[in-house]
Write an enzyme that holds these catalytic residues in place. Sequence first.
Site, PDB file in Angstrom:
ATOM      1  N   LYS A 175      39.045  36.838  47.751  1.00 30.36           N
ATOM      2  CA  LYS A 175      38.023  37.158  48.138  1.00 30.36           C
ATOM      3  C   LYS A 175      37.259  36.837  46.615  1.00 30.36           C
ATOM      4  CE  LYS A 175      34.519  40.302  46.702  1.00 30.36           C
ATOM      5  NZ  LYS A 175      33.675  39.321  46.481  1.00 30.36           N
ATOM      6  N   GLY A 228      38.177  42.451  37.171  1.00 30.79           N
ATOM      7  CA  GLY A 228      36.849  42.750  37.054  1.00 30.79           C
ATOM      8  C   GLY A 228      36.622  43.987  36.131  1.00 30.79           C
ATOM      9  N   SER A 229      35.625  44.708  36.621  1.00 30.28           N
ATOM     10  CA  SER A 229      35.127  45.800  35.712  1.00 30.28           C
ATOM     11  C   SER A 229      36.316  46.848  35.831  1.00 30.28           C
ATOM     12  CB  SER A 229      33.704  46.208  36.021  1.00 30.28           C
ATOM     13  OG  SER A 229      33.863  46.975  37.376  1.00 30.28           O
ATOM     14  N   VAL A 232      35.173  49.578  38.722  1.00 29.08           N
ATOM     15  CA  VAL A 232      35.773  49.084  40.085  1.00 29.08           C
ATOM     16  C   VAL A 232      37.490  49.129  40.096  1.00 29.08           C
ATOM     17  CG1 VAL A 232      35.653  47.182  41.707  1.00 29.08           C
ATOM     18  CG2 VAL A 232      33.756  47.645  40.407  1.00 29.08           C
ATOM     19  N   GLY A 233      38.007  48.779  38.923  1.00 32.92           N
ATOM     20  CA  GLY A 233      39.311  48.670  38.978  1.00 32.92           C
ATOM     21  C   GLY A 233      39.934  49.846  39.151  1.00 32.92           C
ATOM     22  N   GLU A 250      43.359  43.723  36.051  1.00 26.58           N
ATOM     23  CA  GLU A 250      42.948  43.126  34.822  1.00 26.58           C
ATOM     24  C   GLU A 250      41.558  43.353  34.691  1.00 26.58           C
ATOM     25  OE1 GLU A 250      44.544  42.097  32.185  1.00 26.58           O
ATOM     26  OE2 GLU A 250      46.629  41.905  33.398  1.00 26.58           O
ATOM     27  N   CYS A 284      36.813  38.147  28.961  1.00 24.94           N
ATOM     28  CA  CYS A 284      37.401  39.260  28.958  1.00 24.94           C
ATOM     29  C   CYS A 284      38.260  39.587  27.483  1.00 24.94           C
ATOM     30  CB  CYS A 284      38.297  39.780  29.936  1.00 24.94           C
ATOM     31  SG  CYS A 284      39.541  38.628  30.540  1.00 24.94           S
ATOM     32  N   GLU A 383      32.000  47.223  26.102  1.00 22.75           N
ATOM     33  CA  GLU A 383      32.046  45.682  26.420  1.00 22.75           C
ATOM     34  C   GLU A 383      30.710  45.375  26.788  1.00 22.75           C
ATOM     35  OE1 GLU A 383      34.949  42.786  28.473  1.00 22.75           O
ATOM     36  OE2 GLU A 383      34.577  44.488  29.641  1.00 22.75           O
TER      37      GLU A 383
END
Length: 481
Positions: A175, A228-229, A232-233, A250, A284, A383
Amino acid sequence: MTTAKRYDNYINGEWLAGADYSANINPSELSDTIGDYAKADLGQVHAAIDAARAAFPAYSTSGIQARHDSLDKVGTEILARREELGTLLAREEGKTLPEAIGEVTRAGNIFKFFAGECLRLSGDYVPSVRPGVNVEVTREALGVVGLITPWNFPIAIPAWKIAPALAYGNCVVLKPADLVPGCAWALAEIISRAGFPAGVFNLVMGSGRVVGDALVQSPKVDGISFTGSVGVGRQIAVSCVSRQAKVQLEMGGKNPQIILDDADLKQAVELSVQSAFYSTGQRCTASSRLIVTAGIHDQFVEAMAERMKSIKVGHALKSGTDIGPVVSQAQLEQDMKYIDIGQSEGARLVSGGGLVTCDTEGYFLAPTLFADSEASMRISREEIFGPVANIVRVADYDAALAMANDTEFGLSAGIATTSLKYANHFKRHSQAGMVMVNLPTAGVDYHVPFGGRKGSSYGSREQGRYAQEFYTVVKTSYIGS
């Protein structure tokens, strides 16, 4: 009016129309639509998962030569088409064309590397402590893996997840980020012709709330690799652990770049510009915290301001552009919000801070630098993910190290120094997964481990031979005489 080309999902060896489509817009030129890309519904997500599950028994025990040949074929085609694919990447994500071609080249090399890993699979054969018994320690494929990738590296990150997954015998449902599906679709199209059996690789485009959630929650998915963020992670981690699925994350970074009094000033400025602003700061591993010791601080601020005058912001495909656009309107608004926050907190705006007018309508932001910042400011702790950096003055190396480690993140960290003593001490005491000495914090090789500590990463490392830690499970077999 010309209708944009439609790009479908790839499920069980077939290209299938989506439940809906969304336009992929060039951030350098908002009138340029790259294409309309499928958005899957739940039915298609589950069909992809079922296809991968059905293909897994045969593929996971298939011959390593066939896997090698297919992965090598993918890598060869990517490298042969690097300029074409680089142009696509620059159009949809906004990296400059040289950077985009470099990313595509990296993706091709990743597939080549893992083609070789198919032929280097190894284990251990050891004697037991019991006479007449021997022990084999081997690795087997994890199963069906869901790969959820971000928008900032739209071909390299899918490559470094897909290639090891397939090399070690897993079946994949990818995805990609909803914002930049073009490179993932192009990669899927190459994979579709490389000789993998139907169902081994599947591409399901669409929103995280539909596609991502279904992958994370499915009991038929054995592992999730996510980039990703942070927010969400962490949600993904909770969902996966609750059903005992393997998870690899990550996430964010607030990467420090230390400049010591003894640093080569010209080198320190150049690596700081590269770390903070190139790829529009949308990495990142980018450094938005420049921690500078007192003896060189004023010279460094002045030299950075002067160097930033020569940075050219513009269309990603235009020759001479150093920094392309921000990827989207939403990301631009976030960057501008943090610029306002920095000024309201009392930091001094040294350079940039506003939009840049170009020949085309796009999301162009001047690289922005603050000085006279404090470690407690939000621009020093959160960030930003854009071309915005700030300089913090510290007394000496010890204070710089303490400030560098004073963060919830721990992905990449750099130091500019001519002292072997400080370089070696920093390598050992930096609380980051990757340490750079006299190099930009952004920029890593494809054949060695990638990952961080603390809030930046969770689970085993990505890339290189260390990728097997996530994509395989260990089996211990005892053999009696």
